[in-house]
Scaffold this motif. Sequence first.
Motif, mmCIF file in Angstrom:
data_model
loop_
_atom_site.group_PDB
_atom_site.id
_atom_site.type_symbol
_atom_site.label_atom_id
_atom_site.label_comp_id
_atom_site.label_asym_id
_atom_site.label_seq_id
_atom_site.Cartn_x
_atom_site.Cartn_y
_atom_site.Cartn_z
ATOM 1 N N ALA A 104 0.831 -1.204 0.000
ATOM 2 C CA ALA A 104 0.000 0.000 0.000
ATOM 3 C C ALA A 104 0.867 1.255 0.000
ATOM 4 O O ALA A 104 0.504 2.279 -0.609
ATOM 5 N N ASP A 105 2.019 1.195 0.674
ATOM 6 C CA ASP A 105 2.932 2.340 0.675
ATOM 7 C C ASP A 105 3.479 2.587 -0.728
ATOM 8 O O ASP A 105 3.614 3.744 -1.169
ATOM 9 N N LEU A 106 3.805 1.490 -1.421
ATOM 10 C CA LEU A 106 4.324 1.620 -2.787
ATOM 11 C C LEU A 106 3.254 2.161 -3.720
ATOM 12 O O LEU A 106 3.536 2.983 -4.597
ATOM 13 N N LEU A 126 0.671 -2.528 -13.754
ATOM 14 C CA LEU A 126 -0.429 -3.440 -14.038
ATOM 15 C C LEU A 126 0.029 -4.879 -13.842
ATOM 16 O O LEU A 126 1.122 -5.251 -14.267
ATOM 17 N N THR A 127 -0.799 -5.679 -13.180
ATOM 18 C CA THR A 127 -0.517 -7.105 -12.988
ATOM 19 C C THR A 127 -1.619 -7.895 -13.679
ATOM 20 O O THR A 127 -2.810 -7.701 -13.397
ATOM 21 N N GLU A 128 -1.235 -8.780 -14.586
ATOM 22 C CA GLU A 128 -2.211 -9.506 -15.397
ATOM 23 C C GLU A 128 -2.789 -10.699 -14.637
ATOM 24 O O GLU A 128 -2.050 -11.579 -14.184
ATOM 25 N N THR A 131 -5.018 -9.522 -8.637
ATOM 26 C CA THR A 131 -5.353 -8.287 -7.941
ATOM 27 C C THR A 131 -4.524 -8.229 -6.665
ATOM 28 O O THR A 131 -4.899 -8.809 -5.635
ATOM 29 N N PRO A 132 -3.356 -7.574 -6.724
ATOM 30 C CA PRO A 132 -2.451 -7.604 -5.567
ATOM 31 C C PRO A 132 -2.915 -6.767 -4.390
ATOM 32 O O PRO A 132 -2.526 -7.014 -3.256
ATOM 33 N N LEU A 133 -3.754 -5.740 -4.674
ATOM 34 C CA LEU A 133 -4.114 -4.812 -3.606
ATOM 35 C C LEU A 133 -5.510 -4.265 -3.879
ATOM 36 O O LEU A 133 -5.748 -3.611 -4.892
ATOM 37 N N ILE A 139 -1.281 0.505 -8.578
ATOM 38 C CA ILE A 139 -0.944 -0.902 -8.810
ATOM 39 C C ILE A 139 -2.251 -1.650 -9.015
ATOM 40 O O ILE A 139 -2.937 -2.007 -8.054
ATOM 41 N N ARG A 140 -2.606 -1.868 -10.269
ATOM 42 C CA ARG A 140 -3.944 -2.349 -10.590
ATOM 43 C C ARG A 140 -3.900 -3.629 -11.423
ATOM 44 O O ARG A 140 -2.915 -3.890 -12.126
#
Length: 227
Positions: A104-106, A126-128, A131-133, A139-140
């Motif tokens: 969350a800080d990043l 973007l992460t394919e 959903t990391p967060l 960061i989506r």
Amino acid sequence: MEANSNARGMAAPGGYDMAAIRQALMDNPDWVRHDPELMQRIAGTEAGGNVVDFNAVVRDRLLAENRRLKASREYMAETARANLALMGRTQVAALSLMDCAELADLDTMCVTTLPVSLGVDAVTVLTEGVTPLAGSLAIRPAAPGFGDQLLGDDNDYTGPVSGPTAQAVFGKPMGSQALARLDFEGVAGLLALGSRDEDMFEPGQGTEFLSFLARAMERRITPWLRD
């Protein structure tokens, strides 16, 4: 024609064939241009009648060459300064990633300080298929294969961005973008830098610093994706 005929019919001192010497110089003009002493002797000869004023010709050529060299040096110096500044900004940005204790800080950093450090208007990761967060801003998640749609077979891209692509990547209009593939140990991703300036990122622009930042981002985010 008369001057040429006289040259062909004259004998140079020492018994040399004037016509042969003249033809050799005509065929190899660089002999004179690359011999400063010979060029000075020729340029120093006073011109008269229809004879070309070598002094003026040489002077103009030297001035033009000096201007070209000066412009080239200034361009190289400016490019070196810009690259040095970009390298410094990229290193500061990469080091700042290490200060983030939580994902969350990043995410917050990508929205606030990181764009300022890099001189851009938006930073998106973007992460394919992951959903990391939840509720993240920068960061989506993205659909599998999204990076391939944008990059094709390439690993990065710099240049203009279309309205629909800018909306999908940044969530707002942008004029140009820089994209780099990310690999979070099997999870594909994309690092995207966006600028409202259409000329900020140009096609064919060097991407060494972008790649460096992408590798730093991979190493910082991968552990959080494994948790």
